[in-house]
Enzyme design. Structure first.
Site, PDB file in Angstrom:
ATOM      1  N   SER A 122      39.644   0.867  38.532  1.00 11.90           N
ATOM      2  CA  SER A 122      39.808  -0.265  37.624  1.00 11.90           C
ATOM      3  C   SER A 122      40.890  -0.025  36.589  1.00 11.90           C
ATOM      4  O   SER A 122      41.286  -0.964  35.913  1.00 11.90           O
ATOM      5  CB  SER A 122      38.489  -0.625  36.932  1.00 11.90           C
ATOM      6  N   HIS A 143      40.479  -4.191  44.350  1.00  9.65           N
ATOM      7  CA  HIS A 143      39.628  -4.123  43.161  1.00  9.65           C
ATOM      8  C   HIS A 143      38.508  -5.150  43.279  1.00  9.65           C
ATOM      9  O   HIS A 143      38.703  -6.339  43.015  1.00  9.65           O
ATOM     10  CB  HIS A 143      40.487  -4.354  41.908  1.00  9.65           C
ATOM     11  N   GLU A 155      40.736  -8.471  43.546  1.00  8.24           N
ATOM     12  CA  GLU A 155      42.138  -8.374  43.133  1.00  8.24           C
ATOM     13  C   GLU A 155      42.814  -7.428  44.128  1.00  8.24           C
ATOM     14  O   GLU A 155      42.386  -6.276  44.259  1.00  8.24           O
ATOM     15  CB  GLU A 155      42.247  -7.721  41.742  1.00  8.24           C
ATOM     16  N   ASN A 193      41.074  -6.782  33.845  1.00 10.25           N
ATOM     17  CA  ASN A 193      40.775  -6.046  32.612  1.00 10.25           C
ATOM     18  C   ASN A 193      41.801  -6.291  31.512  1.00 10.25           C
ATOM     19  O   ASN A 193      41.486  -6.151  30.332  1.00 10.25           O
ATOM     20  CB  ASN A 193      40.648  -4.556  32.912  1.00 10.25           C
TER      21      ASN A 193
HETATM   22  N1  LIG Z   1      31.268  -0.038  37.911  1.00 11.02           N
HETATM   23  C1  LIG Z   1      32.073  -1.077  37.848  1.00 11.02           C
HETATM   24  O1  LIG Z   1      31.718  -2.132  37.299  1.00 11.02           O
HETATM   25  C2  LIG Z   1      33.440  -1.028  38.478  1.00 11.02           C
HETATM   26  C3  LIG Z   1      34.108  -2.236  38.738  1.00 11.02           C
HETATM   27  C4  LIG Z   1      35.328  -2.197  39.394  1.00 11.02           C
HETATM   28  C5  LIG Z   1      35.879  -0.968  39.750  1.00 11.02           C
HETATM   29  N2  LIG Z   1      35.234   0.189  39.471  1.00 11.02           N
HETATM   30  C6  LIG Z   1      35.839   1.440  39.916  1.00 11.02           C
HETATM   31  O2  LIG Z   1      35.165   1.875  41.093  1.00 11.02           O
HETATM   32  C7  LIG Z   1      35.191   3.305  41.158  1.00 11.02           C
HETATM   33  C8  LIG Z   1      33.779   3.824  41.308  1.00 11.02           C
HETATM   34  O3  LIG Z   1      33.007   3.416  40.199  1.00 11.02           O
HETATM   35  P1  LIG Z   1      31.424   3.376  40.227  1.00 11.02           P
HETATM   36  O4  LIG Z   1      31.015   2.586  39.036  1.00 11.02           O
HETATM   37  O5  LIG Z   1      30.948   2.971  41.577  1.00 11.02           O
HETATM   38  O6  LIG Z   1      31.093   4.935  39.992  1.00 11.02           O
HETATM   39  P2  LIG Z   1      29.733   5.703  40.301  1.00 11.02           P
HETATM   40  O7  LIG Z   1      29.733   6.877  39.417  1.00 11.02           O
HETATM   41  O8  LIG Z   1      28.574   4.762  40.302  1.00 11.02           O
HETATM   42  O9  LIG Z   1      29.904   6.184  41.821  1.00 11.02           O
HETATM   43  C9  LIG Z   1      30.839   7.141  42.229  1.00 11.02           C
HETATM   44  C10 LIG Z   1      30.271   7.870  43.435  1.00 11.02           C
HETATM   45  O10 LIG Z   1      31.283   8.720  43.972  1.00 11.02           O
HETATM   46  C11 LIG Z   1      30.660   9.907  44.385  1.00 11.02           C
HETATM   47  N3  LIG Z   1      31.644  10.967  44.569  1.00 11.02           N
HETATM   48  C12 LIG Z   1      32.088  11.876  43.687  1.00 11.02           C
HETATM   49  N4  LIG Z   1      32.986  12.689  44.272  1.00 11.02           N
HETATM   50  C13 LIG Z   1      33.104  12.266  45.540  1.00 11.02           C
HETATM   51  C14 LIG Z   1      33.849  12.714  46.651  1.00 11.02           C
HETATM   52  N5  LIG Z   1      34.652  13.762  46.550  1.00 11.02           N
HETATM   53  N6  LIG Z   1      33.717  12.031  47.842  1.00 11.02           N
HETATM   54  C15 LIG Z   1      32.887  10.979  47.943  1.00 11.02           C
HETATM   55  N7  LIG Z   1      32.148  10.525  46.920  1.00 11.02           N
HETATM   56  C16 LIG Z   1      32.251  11.159  45.735  1.00 11.02           C
HETATM   57  C17 LIG Z   1      29.611  10.174  43.336  1.00 11.02           C
HETATM   58  O11 LIG Z   1      28.623  11.076  43.818  1.00 11.02           O
HETATM   59  C18 LIG Z   1      29.069   8.766  43.095  1.00 11.02           C
HETATM   60  O12 LIG Z   1      28.001   8.469  43.983  1.00 11.02           O
HETATM   61  C19 LIG Z   1      35.899   3.779  39.902  1.00 11.02           C
HETATM   62  O13 LIG Z   1      37.259   3.990  40.197  1.00 11.02           O
HETATM   63  C20 LIG Z   1      35.753   2.601  38.945  1.00 11.02           C
HETATM   64  O14 LIG Z   1      36.793   2.527  38.011  1.00 11.02           O
HETATM   65  C21 LIG Z   1      34.003   0.193  38.842  1.00 11.02           C
END
Ligand SMILES: NC(=O)c1ccc[n+]([C@@H]2O[C@H](COP(=O)([O-])OP(=O)(O)OC[C@H]3O[C@@H](n4cnc5c(N)ncnc54)[C@H](O)[C@@H]3O)[C@@H](O)[C@H]2O)c1
Length: 285
Positions: A122, A143, A155, A193
């Site tokens: 993000s 995204h 996006e 964002n």
């Molecule tokens: N949460 C939101 O609202 C949101 C919205 C849009 C984008 N994002 C983006 O999405 C991405 C993930 O965010 P999230 O909120 O799902 O995070 P999260 O912490 O809920 O999940 C991340 C997952 O990745 C796993 N992980 C860590 N290292 C890893 C690896 N080497 N291989 C595979 N998996 C691995 C973790 O164990 C965890 O389960 C980020 O880049 C974030 O910026 C988040």
């Protein structure tokens, strides 16, 4: 690779976004390899998918008889080697550049050359992530919005290096998921964002300066602007720490003081008041 040739998708990370992304691909008929570092994270992700499918059944959006088939299309894996068979990959690992660098590097090394690698980041520049791989022209931003199964927008972000073929295949793929892709160029915060976070930040300033209570700020935006959720309610949902981090990205990337994070937001984060996930933010849960 064109969107029509994509049959198997790998999702890296089974967290909040990863399980939602895996859900929508499996729902649309794709075989999905869901990869996380430990079995317990996969179990948690699959459990969430199962519960969210039940919700769709209750709403009449999915036939009960279909659920088994959707789940059967999901292949959990802790071993990165399983990802090698994917025709398209979406990365959704934590928002830390070192983690992204490691994961993208591992995937890049084992994927077939024609496979597109997409990131759900993000706030990290797609151009920076593309440059970490040996396939920068086959790198793109995808995204998704949270919660992924419910939100229609994707996006699709073009890094400086993204080829036209990669970009159009990704736009097409998002449509096949039943989503509406919107084309955006790589810039801090993209559009979502860049517009949302300053709104939340300004709402926090209103509270800090005593212009109105959180309830009143949210009521104005809901009743007056028809927003389904007030900005401060939404900030609590997103996480105040995430909001502050994204403001820093905008501030640093665009260099304009109008993007400075509201001191009240920073203070709440320092207190551990992160929103829903810590049971306290602008509201108590
Ligand atoms: N949460 C939101 O609202 C949101 C919205 C849009 C984008 N994002 C983006 O999405 C991405 C993930 O965010 P999230 O909120 O799902 O995070 P999260 O912490 O809920 O999940 C991340 C997952 O990745 C796993 N992980 C860590 N290292 C890893 C690896 N080497 N291989 C595979 N998996 C691995 C973790 O164990 C965890 O389960 C980020 O880049 C974030 O910026 C988040």
């Amino acid at each position: 690779m064109s969107a029509d040739q994509i049959m198997t998708v790998a999702v890296l990370g089974a967290g909040t976004m990863g399980n939602g992304i895996a859900h929508v691909f499996a729902r649309a008929g794709y075989k999905v390899i869901l990869r996380d570092v430990e079995q317990r994270f996969l179990d948690r992700g699959l459990d969430t998918i199962s519960k969210n499918l039940d919700r769709e059944i209750k709403k009449g959006k999915l036939a009960e008889s279909e659920k088994g088939a959707v789940l059967a299309r999901l292949e959990p894996a802790t071993d990165m080697a399983a990802v090698a068979q994917a025709d398209f990959v979406v990365e959704a690992v934590p928002e830390k550049i070192e983690i992204k660098r490691a994961v993208l590097g591992e995937a890049d090394a084992i994927l077939r050359p024609e496979v597109i690698l997409a990131s759900n980041t993000s706030s990290i520049a797609m151009t920076t992530l593309a440059a970490l791989t040996k396939r920068p022209d086959r790198f793109v931003g995808m995204h998704f919005m949270n919660p992924v199964p419910m939100m229609v927008l994707v996006e699709v972000i073009r890094a400086l290096q993204t080829s036209d073929a990669t970009f159009s295949a990704t736009m097409e793929l998002a449509k096949k998921l039943g989503k509406t892709p919107v084309a955006v160029n790589d810039a801090p915060g993209f559009v979502s964002n860049r517009v949302l976070m300053p709104l939340i930040n300004e709402a926090a300033y209103c509270v800090m300066e005593g212009v109105a209570t959180p309830e009143s700020v949210d009521a104005v935006m809901k009743l007056g602007m028809n927003h389904p959720m007030g900005p401060l309610e939404l900030a609590d949902f997103i996480g105040l720490d995430v909001c502050v981090d994204i403001m820093h990205v905008l501030h640093e990337g665009l260099g304009d003081p109008k993007y400075r994070a509201c001191p009240l937001l920073k203070k709440y984060v320092a207190a551990g008041w992160l929103g829903r996930k810590s049971a306290r933010g602008f509201y108590s849960y």
